[in-house]
Design an enzyme around this catalytic site. Structure first.
Site, short mmCIF file in Angstrom:
data_model
loop_
_atom_site.label_atom_id
_atom_site.label_comp_id
_atom_site.label_asym_id
_atom_site.label_seq_id
_atom_site.Cartn_x
_atom_site.Cartn_y
_atom_site.Cartn_z
N ALA A 52 -15.21 -89.54 -32.68
CA ALA A 52 -15.47 -90.58 -33.68
C ALA A 52 -14.18 -91.30 -34.06
O ALA A 52 -13.08 -90.98 -33.61
CB ALA A 52 -16.12 -89.95 -34.90
N HIS A 53 -14.33 -92.30 -34.94
CA HIS A 53 -13.19 -93.14 -35.30
C HIS A 53 -12.08 -92.35 -35.98
O HIS A 53 -12.29 -91.45 -36.76
CB HIS A 53 -13.63 -94.33 -36.17
CG HIS A 53 -14.38 -93.98 -37.41
ND1 HIS A 53 -15.07 -94.91 -38.14
CD2 HIS A 53 -14.57 -92.80 -38.06
CE1 HIS A 53 -15.63 -94.34 -39.19
NE2 HIS A 53 -15.34 -93.05 -39.15
#
Length: 344
Positions: A243-244
């Protein structure tokens, strides 16, 4: 197929020592222990395959140092790491693909503002290299690959078919993207406002270090701001989600179907086994090992193997699992005790 190898040539190729000669004068193929014939080379890379080793018909076997006994008729060559040494055998015998031939395929689309040397780079059919993107010498852009605006691809990279590197993301040298990998998809960021989920702009990038490999259909989200990072030499398996703003250290292994939530960090030399899940904003220290299906809900020290959900040191996690298996029996015992007490 390449030319057959004599025993001495095989020893030189693998950097090993001849422990014992065999019946064959040369070897022209390779196979698993249980499928090999008298002209094949095989290897003993794991003790669980010892039964196959003891009955193999292989002409020559790469064995760990110290191994002196083996099946009758098979030559033995001692090497430090049989599995790794066998890689040299595979390279020797494997049918090579077409040689790397630089050039831009007529059906590729390369923007005039892209930066690359067409005499040193290959861009295959259907690929798109967008404005401002740069591609280093020796890199191979496969069929239907998309390299986004202002993205940077280092030297000697291999981007397999249908992989995507979105705008402004950066790949180091010798990076490999397997088919369908996506580098720089938007982070999963929303705010719930006035009864709606409102998308939050994801304006950061993904940065992959030198010698990183990303498996097929793996997705690495761009940072909300700043960078999502995969460090030098790390290998990410198929079907992984990063994820980010995740940061993966150097020389980590992340195995299939694992997911790491936003802003979490792995140190260096961390192993994440299959189907591990990590919540956001936690840190795992250097050289930790997360066993399969471990759930990470808090930060973990390095140098320890963890297991279970939530993650516990391996022995403790195994003990709890064993207790859980005994619960049905314990319930029955409690019922029996209650029944006996009521009768009294």
């Amino acid at each position: 197929m390449a030319f057959a190898l004599t025993l001495s040539e095989l020893a030189r190729l693998t950097g090993g020592d001849i422990v014992r000669g065999g019946l064959a004068s040369s070897y022209s193929g390779m196979a698993a222990l249980d499928a090999a014939g008298p002209e094949d080379i095989s290897f003993l890379g794991n003790e669980k395959y010892r039964p196959q080793f003891l009955t193999t018909q292989a002409g020559a076997v790469l064995v760990p140092a110290g191994e002196t006994e083996g099946p009758e008729g098979s030559a033995l060559i001692a090497v430090e790491n049989p599995s790794f040494a066998f890689g040299a055998v595979v390279k020797h015998f494997a049918v090579s693909g077409r040689p790397f031939q630089p050039g831009i395929h007529p059906r590729a689309v390369v923007d005039p503002e892209a930066v690359l040397d067409a005499t040193k780079v290959r861009v295959q059919a259907g690929a798109v290299v967008m404005a401002g993107a740069s591609v280093g010498d020796g890199s191979d852009i496969g069929p239907n690959v998309v390299v986004g605006e202002d993205a940077v691809i280092g030297r000697d990279c291999k981007l397999h078919a249908n992989s995507t590197v979105r705008e402004r993301c950066v790949l180091g040298d010798r990076v490999i993207l397997q088919p369908g990998a996506v580098i720089g998809s938007d982070g999963y960021g929303y705010e719930f406002v006035n009864g709606r989920h409102v998308k939050i702009d994801q304006v950061g990038i993904v940065e992959l270090g030198d010698d990183v490999e990303i498996g097929s259909n793996t997705s690495i989200d761009r940072a909300r701001f700043g960078k999502t990072v995969v460090g030098e030499g790390s290998k990410i398996d198929n079907l992984v989600q990063l994820a980010h703003n995740v940061v993966i250290g150097k020389h980590c292994l992340v195995i299939s179907q694992s997911g790491i939530a936003g802003s979490s960090r792995l140190g260096n030399y961390v192993t994440v086994a299959a189907q591990v899940g990590m919540v956001g904003h936690v840190t795992v220290g250097d050289k930790a090992v997360l066993a399969a299906r471990t759930g990470v809900t808090r930060s973990l020290e390095g140098g320890i193997t963890y297991y279970g959900d939530p993650a516990l040191p391996f022995a403790e996690g195994q003990k709890l699992r064993a207790y859980a298996r005994r619960l049905p029996k314990l319930v029955e015992d409690v019922k029996a005790l209650k029944k006996a007490a009521d009768l009294k």
